[in-house]
Design a protein around this motif. Structure first.
Motif, PDB file in Angstrom:
ATOM      1  N   LEU A   6     -13.294  45.837  57.684  1.00 13.35           N
ATOM      2  CA  LEU A   6     -12.004  45.186  57.471  1.00 13.35           C
ATOM      3  C   LEU A   6     -12.205  43.809  56.847  1.00 13.35           C
ATOM      4  O   LEU A   6     -13.044  43.031  57.300  1.00 13.35           O
ATOM      5  N   GLN A   7     -11.448  43.530  55.809  1.00 14.92           N
ATOM      6  CA  GLN A   7     -11.462  42.208  55.186  1.00 14.92           C
ATOM      7  C   GLN A   7     -10.356  41.376  55.823  1.00 14.92           C
ATOM      8  O   GLN A   7      -9.477  41.892  56.520  1.00 14.92           O
ATOM      9  N   SER A   8     -10.396  40.097  55.492  1.00 13.53           N
ATOM     10  CA  SER A   8      -9.407  39.176  56.018  1.00 13.53           C
ATOM     11  C   SER A   8      -7.976  39.657  55.729  1.00 13.53           C
ATOM     12  O   SER A   8      -7.096  39.600  56.595  1.00 13.53           O
ATOM     13  N   GLU A   9      -7.718  40.171  54.542  1.00 10.23           N
ATOM     14  CA  GLU A   9      -6.349  40.620  54.203  1.00 10.23           C
ATOM     15  C   GLU A   9      -5.880  41.743  55.133  1.00 10.23           C
ATOM     16  O   GLU A   9      -4.710  41.798  55.523  1.00 10.23           O
ATOM     17  N   HIS A  10      -6.813  42.646  55.506  1.00  7.40           N
ATOM     18  CA  HIS A  10      -6.432  43.742  56.402  1.00  7.40           C
ATOM     19  C   HIS A  10      -6.221  43.229  57.816  1.00  7.40           C
ATOM     20  O   HIS A  10      -5.279  43.613  58.511  1.00  7.40           O
ATOM     21  N   GLU A  11      -7.104  42.354  58.231  1.00  9.06           N
ATOM     22  CA  GLU A  11      -6.990  41.803  59.583  1.00  9.06           C
ATOM     23  C   GLU A  11      -5.668  41.072  59.747  1.00  9.06           C
ATOM     24  O   GLU A  11      -4.959  41.247  60.748  1.00  9.06           O
ATOM     25  N   ARG A  12      -5.344  40.267  58.761  1.00  7.21           N
ATOM     26  CA  ARG A  12      -4.113  39.487  58.887  1.00  7.21           C
ATOM     27  C   ARG A  12      -2.879  40.379  58.794  1.00  7.21           C
ATOM     28  O   ARG A  12      -1.878  40.137  59.480  1.00  7.21           O
ATOM     29  N   TYR A  13      -2.952  41.418  57.989  1.00  5.68           N
ATOM     30  CA  TYR A  13      -1.812  42.340  57.911  1.00  5.68           C
ATOM     31  C   TYR A  13      -1.575  43.004  59.279  1.00  5.68           C
ATOM     32  O   TYR A  13      -0.441  43.107  59.754  1.00  5.68           O
ATOM     33  N   LEU A  14      -2.663  43.416  59.908  1.00  6.84           N
ATOM     34  CA  LEU A  14      -2.530  44.075  61.219  1.00  6.84           C
ATOM     35  C   LEU A  14      -1.901  43.138  62.249  1.00  6.84           C
ATOM     36  O   LEU A  14      -0.942  43.491  62.928  1.00  6.84           O
ATOM     37  N   THR A  15      -2.438  41.944  62.355  1.00  9.39           N
ATOM     38  CA  THR A  15      -1.978  41.047  63.425  1.00  9.39           C
ATOM     39  C   THR A  15      -0.654  40.378  63.080  1.00  9.39           C
ATOM     40  O   THR A  15       0.187  40.165  63.954  1.00  9.39           O
ATOM     41  N   GLU A  16      -0.421  40.086  61.784  1.00 11.53           N
ATOM     42  CA  GLU A  16       0.784  39.330  61.416  1.00 11.53           C
ATOM     43  C   GLU A  16       1.977  40.235  61.118  1.00 11.53           C
ATOM     44  O   GLU A  16       3.117  39.886  61.436  1.00 11.53           O
ATOM     45  N   THR A  17       1.716  41.378  60.526  1.00  8.03           N
ATOM     46  CA  THR A  17       2.834  42.218  60.075  1.00  8.03           C
ATOM     47  C   THR A  17       3.039  43.440  60.972  1.00  8.03           C
ATOM     48  O   THR A  17       4.158  43.744  61.372  1.00  8.03           O
ATOM     49  N   VAL A  18       1.949  44.126  61.307  1.00  6.61           N
ATOM     50  CA  VAL A  18       2.095  45.338  62.108  1.00  6.61           C
ATOM     51  C   VAL A  18       2.379  44.993  63.570  1.00  6.61           C
ATOM     52  O   VAL A  18       3.394  45.401  64.130  1.00  6.61           O
ATOM     53  N   PHE A  19       1.491  44.218  64.160  1.00  8.53           N
ATOM     54  CA  PHE A  19       1.628  43.979  65.604  1.00  8.53           C
ATOM     55  C   PHE A  19       2.365  42.678  65.932  1.00  8.53           C
ATOM     56  O   PHE A  19       2.895  42.513  67.012  1.00  8.53           O
ATOM     57  N   ARG A  20       2.343  41.730  65.027  1.00  2.06           N
ATOM     58  CA  ARG A  20       3.012  40.432  65.229  1.00  2.06           C
ATOM     59  C   ARG A  20       2.552  39.726  66.511  1.00  2.06           C
ATOM     60  O   ARG A  20       3.311  39.033  67.179  1.00  2.06           O
ATOM     61  N   ARG A  21       1.332  39.939  66.850  1.00  2.95           N
ATOM     62  CA  ARG A  21       0.718  39.264  67.992  1.00  2.95           C
ATOM     63  C   ARG A  21      -0.778  39.538  67.918  1.00  2.95           C
ATOM     64  O   ARG A  21      -1.222  40.353  67.085  1.00  2.95           O
ATOM     65  N   PRO A  22      -1.570  38.918  68.747  1.00  6.35           N
ATOM     66  CA  PRO A  22      -3.009  39.175  68.697  1.00  6.35           C
ATOM     67  C   PRO A  22      -3.305  40.639  68.995  1.00  6.35           C
ATOM     68  O   PRO A  22      -2.628  41.257  69.817  1.00  6.35           O
ATOM     69  N   VAL A  23      -4.316  41.172  68.342  1.00  3.50           N
ATOM     70  CA  VAL A  23      -4.633  42.580  68.540  1.00  3.50           C
ATOM     71  C   VAL A  23      -6.155  42.778  68.577  1.00  3.50           C
ATOM     72  O   VAL A  23      -6.877  42.222  67.755  1.00  3.50           O
ATOM     73  N   PHE A  24      -6.602  43.529  69.559  1.00  6.67           N
ATOM     74  CA  PHE A  24      -7.998  43.936  69.619  1.00  6.67           C
ATOM     75  C   PHE A  24      -8.154  45.245  68.855  1.00  6.67           C
ATOM     76  O   PHE A  24      -7.503  46.236  69.202  1.00  6.67           O
ATOM     77  N   VAL A  25      -9.005  45.240  67.839  1.00  2.00           N
ATOM     78  CA  VAL A  25      -9.377  46.489  67.179  1.00  2.00           C
ATOM     79  C   VAL A  25     -10.669  46.966  67.842  1.00  2.00           C
ATOM     80  O   VAL A  25     -11.591  46.167  68.051  1.00  2.00           O
ATOM     81  N   THR A  26     -10.721  48.243  68.216  1.00  2.00           N
ATOM     82  CA  THR A  26     -11.872  48.734  68.987  1.00  2.00           C
ATOM     83  C   THR A  26     -12.520  49.936  68.311  1.00  2.00           C
ATOM     84  O   THR A  26     -11.932  50.556  67.424  1.00  2.00           O
ATOM     85  N   ASP A  27     -13.731  50.236  68.751  1.00  2.00           N
ATOM     86  CA  ASP A  27     -14.406  51.489  68.389  1.00  2.00           C
ATOM     87  C   ASP A  27     -14.584  51.655  66.884  1.00  2.00           C
ATOM     88  O   ASP A  27     -14.040  52.575  66.270  1.00  2.00           O
ATOM     89  N   TYR A  28     -15.358  50.752  66.337  1.00  2.00           N
ATOM     90  CA  TYR A  28     -15.653  50.746  64.905  1.00  2.00           C
ATOM     91  C   TYR A  28     -16.731  51.787  64.568  1.00  2.00           C
ATOM     92  O   TYR A  28     -17.541  52.146  65.434  1.00  2.00           O
ATOM     93  N   PRO A  29     -16.789  52.198  63.310  1.00  2.00           N
ATOM     94  CA  PRO A  29     -17.893  53.065  62.866  1.00  2.00           C
ATOM     95  C   PRO A  29     -19.230  52.388  63.141  1.00  2.00           C
ATOM     96  O   PRO A  29     -19.382  51.185  62.895  1.00  2.00           O
ATOM     97  N   LYS A  30     -20.176  53.149  63.630  1.00  2.00           N
ATOM     98  CA  LYS A  30     -21.448  52.536  64.027  1.00  2.00           C
ATOM     99  C   LYS A  30     -22.186  51.926  62.844  1.00  2.00           C
ATOM    100  O   LYS A  30     -22.936  50.967  62.993  1.00  2.00           O
ATOM    101  N   GLU A  31     -21.935  52.478  61.624  1.00  2.00           N
ATOM    102  CA  GLU A  31     -22.678  51.987  60.455  1.00  2.00           C
ATOM    103  C   GLU A  31     -22.334  50.546  60.106  1.00  2.00           C
ATOM    104  O   GLU A  31     -23.139  49.864  59.476  1.00  2.00           O
ATOM    105  N   ILE A  32     -21.128  50.093  60.457  1.00  2.00           N
ATOM    106  CA  ILE A  32     -20.763  48.722  60.058  1.00  2.00           C
ATOM    107  C   ILE A  32     -20.933  47.736  61.220  1.00  2.00           C
ATOM    108  O   ILE A  32     -20.526  46.586  61.119  1.00  2.00           O
ATOM    109  N   LYS A  33     -21.544  48.198  62.316  1.00  2.00           N
ATOM    110  CA  LYS A  33     -21.740  47.291  63.448  1.00  2.00           C
ATOM    111  C   LYS A  33     -23.213  47.235  63.843  1.00  2.00           C
ATOM    112  O   LYS A  33     -24.049  47.919  63.259  1.00  2.00           O
ATOM    113  N   SER A  34     -23.521  46.414  64.864  1.00  2.00           N
ATOM    114  CA  SER A  34     -24.921  46.111  65.177  1.00  2.00           C
ATOM    115  C   SER A  34     -25.594  47.169  66.050  1.00  2.00           C
ATOM    116  O   SER A  34     -24.926  47.930  66.749  1.00  2.00           O
TER     117      SER A  34
END
Lengths: 456, 456
Positions: A328-356
Motif C-alpha cells: 500500500l502506498q500513501s495514497e491508498h492508506e489515506r483513502y482507506l482511513t480518510e474516505t472509506v473508514f473516516r477514522r483510524p483503521v488497522f489493516v491486518t494480515d498482509y501478504p507474507k512477501e511484502i512483510k518481514s
C-alpha cells in the motif's frame, strides 16, 4: 541565583508580595510614562509582563532589547487582562546583552529560515511549543507503559546484526579513513569490536529477548536509517517506541496500540492546551478537532484482502493501481482511513512477501499476522505484528530469504526454549509529534535533525 | 490470548474465582499425591505456585520441565504460606517445550557464565531483579524532572563536533571498508553527511542550547566512548542523564544533584523492596542500609584545595600521592567520602587545567566552578559545573586548548545573544544501577553490553 519560575509567578504568585524572576526579553513597548517588557524563561508558554513606571525606575536600554537576558525584582499584581499575574518592576538587572545581529527578530520568520539556526530557534513561540509537546508526549509514553507493568529496556544501538529489510545501516568504526587491509575480514578484525558493526535500525529483536523473560517491555530510544532520501518525513536518526509483549497475539497487539495512541493524544490535549490552541490557530486549522475525533473513535480493523477489494474499485483515482500482493502506498492508506473508514483503521494480515521474516505465518499459507495502523491526515503511523513463535516456520521463512541463520542463533533460541506467542509494534516518535502539532516537516520537531548531507 | 498477569493474581486474585495465567516453569516438585509448579511471567519478582492434585489432573511431562512455557487455568486459593495467592490447577497447557540443552539450569550459575548467554540470562532471578530496578530508576528519573518543569530533550547522537576532552569517538560512515579517496576531505565529501561524523560522547553542548531557550531541560539517552579499556566500570555504549538549567550557578547545580540522587534512591527503596532484599542477601550485604544512609545524609561540600590539604596528610597510604593540581584517583575519592566525611561529598572548584574548557572560570584565575559528587563504595558518580557564560573568557579557554573556534560557532552564539548563568551535570545511568543493586560489573546491568571486542 535565587529566583522563581515565571510559570509559578503567573499561576500562583501572591498579590502584593515581591518576586524575582529571570528570563529573556520577548517584546518591549514604550509609552510616555510606562514601559512594558514581556519576558520568558521557558517554563510556560505564556510570557510574564513587567510594568515599568518610568518616573520611578530608570532601566538600562540594553535590558529592553529583544533577546537580552534580565533579572527582574518586582511586586506581584493581578494581570490587567485575564486572571494571571504581572510584575510592577522595582529593579531590572541586565544579565546578558543581545546585539542587533540577533537573527531572531520580531518580523515573522519562516520555518525554513529557522532551520538554518537550530541553536536559536527554540527561542520562538513555535519551537518552544513543539518541544513542550514533545516532552509531554515522551512523559506520557513512559507513564502509559510503566502504569501497566511494562519494563523499560534499552536495546543496544551498536549492533553486529542487520535487521533484515529495515533499510540501510550506518557503519560504526574506529579505523581511520585511509586504513589499509588485505581483505574485509582483516579490516574488521582490527576494528574496535573485531567484527563489522553498525547502528541499529530497530530494537525489536532485542525487545523479543527481553519480553520472553520479563513479560512486557518497551524500548524508547534512537534508531538509525542511512537512507539517501531527503523528504519531510524521514530522518537518519529518530526516536522509536517499540513495545513487545509475551503471550500477546495479533488482536492483543491491536488493542494495545489503539489504547496507547488514545492515551498519548489525551495526555497532550490535557497537558498542552495553550500549545495546541496556538498550533490550531497558526499551523493546522482544526487540529484539536482532529485529535479529539481520533481520541474518541473506535478504530476500524480490516484485513488486507478486504482492503484491496475496496481499493480496486477505485483504482481509477490512484496514481498506482493496486491488486492483491501490492504494497500500500500513501495514497491508498489515506483513502482507506480518510474516505472509506473516516477514522483510524488497522489493516491486518498482509501478504507474507511484502512483510518481514519474523512475522507469524497465518494458516492460509499466504499471509502473516501483521498490522499497520493508518490515521487520517498522515497514513501509516504504527506497524506491528505477532511474531513467528514456531522454530521450524521461522527457519523456513529465513531460508526463503537467504538469511544467514548463524547470525540469528540467539533469536532462534527463543523459539527453542519455552517459546511463547508474542507480538509488538513500533511507533516513530517524531511522526507522532508531527501528528499532534500539525507541523509538516520532521526537521521542525527534532532538536538537531540528521539527514543526508545535513548535520548542522 | 486472554490471561491475567501473575502479579495481579498474587496481589489481588479473588479467592474461589477461576484465573488463567501464562508463564515459564521455574521449579517443579513432585510427591505422591500432589505436584507443585512455580511459574513466572516477569510481572513480579515472586513466582506463582500452581498446585496439581495428581488424582484429578494428569499433566504432560513437558509442562514440568524447567524453562517450558505453559498456560494454567485454576482456582485462586490463599497461599499456604504468607498472604499471597496460589492456584489449584484445573488445566495445564503446554505452550512451548524446553529441551534439556537449556543452558539455564537450577544449579547455581555464575554471572560470568550468564554473560555468555545475554539472550537468556534475563530469565534468572538476579537479572530479572536488576532490570526491574533499572526500569523503576528510569521512570523515577523522568518523573523527577517532569514534576519540576524540565523539558525532556533528545540530543543528537550522530555529530560532527567532538566534545573536547571527553574521550575517543566512534566514526559513523556509509562508505565501504575499502573505499578509496585521494584525501581525507574527498573521502568525507562522498560520505553520508558530507563531513566526518561520529557518535556523541555527551549531549551537554546541545543541552545548553535547549536550556538557554527553554529554561530547564534534561537529556536521558545513549552516549558512546570508543575507549580501549576492558574494565568492570566502562562501556562503549551507555545511557546518560544530563540536566542543564538556565540561571543556575554552582550552588544550584549541587542542590539539584543532591535532591535528584536522593529522590532516585528513595524511589528504588520504595518501589523495589523485594528486589533490594534479594540483592542485600545475595549480592551486597548491607546494601539497603547503605542506600538509606545516603538517602538521609546531608551531603558534604568541600573545595578541591581543602580536599587536597586533607589528602596530603595521608599521602603515605596512597599509591599515588597528591598535591595541588593532581587529578583525584579512585583511592583518593573513596578515602574522602568513606573515611573523612563518611557520607556523600561534593568536591568543588578544581584547577582549571584538569577540567574542561566550558567550565566557568573562578575569580582566583586558577580554578573553575566544577563539582564531582563522590559517594561511599564507588567514588565519583556525578560530574557537573557551572558553564562559562562570558564570551571572551570562553574564547580564551578554547584558545589555550588550541580548539577550532569555527567548529563551536553555535555554542559561542549562546554567549553573544542574551547569555545567562547556567549549569548542569551528568550521571551515568548504568553506574547508578550498579550502585543501587550492588552489582559490581557494569556488563551485568546492561541488556547487551558493548565494549572493545565485545558485541554479542
Amino acid at each position: 541565583m535565587k529566583h522563581e519560575d515565571i510559570k509559578s509567578v503567573l499561576e500562583s504568585g501572591e498579590v502584593g508580595k515581591e518576586a524575582v524572576v529571570c528570563g529573556w526579553v520577548r517584546t518591549f513597548r514604550d509609552s510616555a510614562n510606562v514601559a512594558f517588557l514581556e519576558i520568558s524563561d521557558g517554563t510556560s508558554f505564556k510570557k510574564l509582563q513587567v510594568v515599568i513606571d518610568k518616573s520611578a525606575l530608570a532601566v538600562d536600554a540594553e535590558c529592553t532589547k529583544l533577546g537580552a537576558s534580565v533579572r527582574v525584582r518586582g511586586e506581584v499584581v493581578p494581570a490587567y487582562k485575564g486572571d494571571g499575574r504581572e510584575l510592577n518592576a522595582k529593579e531590572v538587572t541586565l544579565l546578558g546583552k543581545c546585539p542587533p545581529e540577533y537573527p531572531i527578530q520580531k518580523k515573522r520568520t519562516t520555518l525554513d529560515f529557522l532551520r538554518t539556526i537550530p541553536h536559536l530557534r527554540l527561542r520562538t513561540n513555535t519551537f518552544a511549543a513543539v518541544f513542550r509537546v514533545r516532552s509531554v508526549a515522551a512523559q506520557a509514553i513512559h507513564r502509559y507503559f510503566h502504569e501497566r507493568g511494562y519494563y523499560y529496556i534499552n536495546a543496544p544501538l551498536i549492533t553486529a546484526s542487520d535487521c533484515e529489510g529495515a533499510g540501510e545501516m550506518f557503519r560504526v568504526t574506529t579505523r581511520p579513513w585511509n586504513a589499509k587491509a588485505e581483505s574485509e575480514e582483516e579490516y574488521y578484525k582490527s576494528d574496535f569490536f573485531g567484527v563489522k558493526a553498525g547502528l541499529s535500525v530497530s530494537g525489536q529483536l532485542e525487545g523479543e529477548v527481553a519480553a520472553t523473560a520479563l513479560g512486557k517491555i518497551y524500548t524508547f530510544g534512537p534508531s538509525f536509517r542511512a537512507e539517501n532520501s531527503n523528504t519531510t518525513r524521514h530522518l537518519a536518526e529518530f526516536w522509536h517506541i517499540e513495545p513487545e509483549v509475551a503471550f500477546a497475539e495479533l488482536p492483543d497487539v491491536i488493542e494495545i496500540a489503539e489504547e496507547m495512541l488514545k492515551y498519548l493524544i489525551r495526555a497532550v490535549l490535557e497537558e498542552c492546551p495553550e500549545e495546541l490552541a496556538f498550533f490550531d490557530s497558526f499551523v493546522e486549522k482544526g487540529l484539536i478537532e482532529k485529535l479529539k475525533h481520533v481520541e474518541s473513535s473506535d478504530f476500524a480493523v480490516v484485513e488486507y484482502t478486504d482492503a484491496i477489494s475496496l481499493l480496486e474499485k477505485e483504482n481509477a483515482r490512484f496514481q498506482f493501481p493496486v491488486s492483491w500482493g501490492s504494497d500500500l502506498q500513501s495514497e491508498h492508506e489515506r483513502y482507506l482511513t480518510e474516505t472509506v473508514f473516516r477514522r483510524p483503521v488497522f489493516v491486518t494480515d498482509y501478504p507474507k512477501e511484502i512483510k518481514s521474516f519474523y512475522m507469524k505465518q497465518n494458516a492460509d499459507g499466504k499471509t502473516v499476522a501483521a498490522t499497520d495502523l493508518l490515521v487520517p491526515g498522515i497514513g501509516e503511523i504504527i506497524g506491528g505484528s505477532e511474531r513467528e513463535a514456531d522454530y521450524d516456520k521461522l527457519v523456513s521463512a529465513m531460508r526463503e530469504r537467504n538469511m544467514d541463520l548463524d547470525a540469528y542463533r540467539q533469536y532462534l533460541d527463543l523459539r527453542l526454549f519455552g517459546t511463547v506467542p508474542h507480538g509488538g509494534f513500533g511507533l516513530g516518535f517524531e511522526r507522532f509529534v508531527m501528528y499532534v502539532t500539525g507541523i509538516e516537516n520532521i526537521r521542525d520537531v527534532t532538536l538537531f535533525p540528521r539527514s543526508v548531507k545535513n548535520i548542522k
